[in-house]
Design a protein around this motif. Sequence first.
Motif, short mmCIF file in Angstrom:
data_model
loop_
_atom_site.label_atom_id
_atom_site.label_comp_id
_atom_site.label_asym_id
_atom_site.label_seq_id
_atom_site.Cartn_x
_atom_site.Cartn_y
_atom_site.Cartn_z
N GLU A 32 0.82 -1.20 0.00
CA GLU A 32 0.00 0.00 0.00
C GLU A 32 0.86 1.25 0.00
N VAL A 33 0.27 2.33 -0.46
CA VAL A 33 0.84 3.65 -0.29
C VAL A 33 0.15 4.26 0.93
N THR A 34 0.93 4.70 1.88
CA THR A 34 0.39 5.19 3.15
C THR A 34 0.54 6.70 3.22
N GLN A 35 -0.56 7.38 3.57
CA GLN A 35 -0.52 8.83 3.71
C GLN A 35 -0.92 9.24 5.11
N THR A 36 -0.20 10.21 5.64
CA THR A 36 -0.54 10.77 6.95
C THR A 36 -0.40 12.28 6.92
N PRO A 37 -1.23 13.01 7.68
CA PRO A 37 -2.41 12.51 8.39
C PRO A 37 -3.56 12.28 7.42
N SER A 38 -4.64 11.72 7.89
CA SER A 38 -5.81 11.54 7.03
C SER A 38 -6.59 12.86 6.92
N HIS A 39 -6.56 13.63 7.99
CA HIS A 39 -7.19 14.95 7.97
C HIS A 39 -6.24 15.96 8.59
N GLN A 40 -6.21 17.15 8.01
CA GLN A 40 -5.40 18.23 8.60
C GLN A 40 -6.16 19.54 8.43
N VAL A 41 -6.29 20.24 9.55
CA VAL A 41 -6.88 21.57 9.52
C VAL A 41 -5.79 22.57 9.87
N LYS B 137 -3.37 28.80 1.46
CA LYS B 137 -4.46 29.69 1.11
C LYS B 137 -5.76 28.89 1.23
N LEU B 138 -6.86 29.62 1.31
CA LEU B 138 -8.15 28.94 1.41
C LEU B 138 -8.36 27.98 0.25
N GLU B 139 -7.91 28.38 -0.92
CA GLU B 139 -8.13 27.55 -2.12
C GLU B 139 -7.23 26.32 -2.18
N ASP B 140 -6.35 26.16 -1.21
CA ASP B 140 -5.56 24.93 -1.12
C ASP B 140 -6.35 23.81 -0.45
N SER B 141 -7.50 24.13 0.09
CA SER B 141 -8.33 23.09 0.71
C SER B 141 -8.72 22.07 -0.34
N ALA B 142 -8.38 20.82 -0.08
CA ALA B 142 -8.59 19.76 -1.06
C ALA B 142 -8.21 18.44 -0.43
N MET B 143 -8.49 17.37 -1.16
CA MET B 143 -7.94 16.05 -0.82
C MET B 143 -6.66 15.89 -1.63
N TYR B 144 -5.59 15.55 -0.98
CA TYR B 144 -4.30 15.37 -1.64
C TYR B 144 -3.96 13.89 -1.67
N PHE B 145 -3.70 13.39 -2.86
CA PHE B 145 -3.37 11.97 -3.03
C PHE B 145 -1.92 11.82 -3.44
N CYS B 146 -1.26 10.89 -2.82
CA CYS B 146 0.07 10.47 -3.22
C CYS B 146 -0.08 9.19 -4.03
N ALA B 147 0.79 9.00 -5.02
CA ALA B 147 0.78 7.77 -5.81
C ALA B 147 2.20 7.37 -6.14
N SER B 148 2.39 6.09 -6.37
CA SER B 148 3.70 5.63 -6.81
C SER B 148 3.53 4.61 -7.92
N SER C 171 -4.70 6.70 0.41
CA SER C 171 -6.09 7.04 0.76
C SER C 171 -6.34 8.53 0.83
N GLY C 172 -5.28 9.31 0.77
CA GLY C 172 -5.44 10.75 0.71
C GLY C 172 -5.35 11.44 2.05
N THR C 173 -5.01 12.71 1.99
CA THR C 173 -5.06 13.61 3.15
C THR C 173 -6.03 14.73 2.82
N ARG C 174 -7.03 14.87 3.67
CA ARG C 174 -7.97 15.98 3.47
C ARG C 174 -7.43 17.20 4.18
N LEU C 175 -7.07 18.21 3.42
CA LEU C 175 -6.53 19.45 3.98
C LEU C 175 -7.63 20.50 3.97
#
Lengths: 114, 114
Positions: free
Chosen positions: B3-12, B83-94, B107-111
């Motif tokens: 698996e590709v592991t992403q952390t954190p799953s959520h970030q505010v 910036k506010l417009e950076d709010s998104a789900m960020y996915f890493c892939a390999s 699984s992505g990080t929701r920023l």
Amino acid sequence: AQSVTQLDSQVPVFEEAPVELRCNYSSSVSVYLFWYVQYPNQGLQLLLKYLSGSTLVESINGFEAEFNKSQTSFHLRKPSVHISDTAEYFCAVGAAGGYNKLIFGAGTRLAVHP
Amino acid sequence: EPEVTQTPSHQVTQMGQEVILRCVPISNHLYFYWYRQILGQKVEFLVSFYNNEISEKSEIFDDQFSVERPDGSNFTLKIRSTKLEDSAMYFCASSEAGTGHGYTFGSGTRLTVV
């Protein structure tokens, strides 16, 4: 450059009914085509891909997609859907060969109802 | 299955703050990618990375963004001043072996930038 159009943002369907999720692409070079699925709160999972050869490709869970070069399409089909198929489906294209980026469509939300 | 592991799953984070999104790609993969998905929009390519350098980047990937492979396992995306417009789900892939093999996504990080 490549682009992908998924014509339907949402597709509601009843369980055991057939479904087709449409995908059209444009590219000036040869491409590989992919369908990814995203279940709630999960990442993108490769469902199936077309690289070359037979234009009909199948996944292990009953989905199939057909590459149509003349219509620049790669529609995804399943003859009988299950509740568990409810997910977001993304069509993607990448220039053939190498380690090129994938260009994604906007996604189609498949909602299977009992 | 690897698996590709992403952390954190959520970030505010607060606007103007720096954030680092972390990814652990599959160990024998050589190409790494970051994508993002703004809510309700397409999955968009940000950057690809190979042999410790950026191989391609999109117009989204401006000077506020940077990527790094600080050791043999992690792959990070830094946003210097959010910036506010950076709010998104960020996915890493390999990817192990090129576009034709598809990519394995995390699984992505929701920023969320507030």
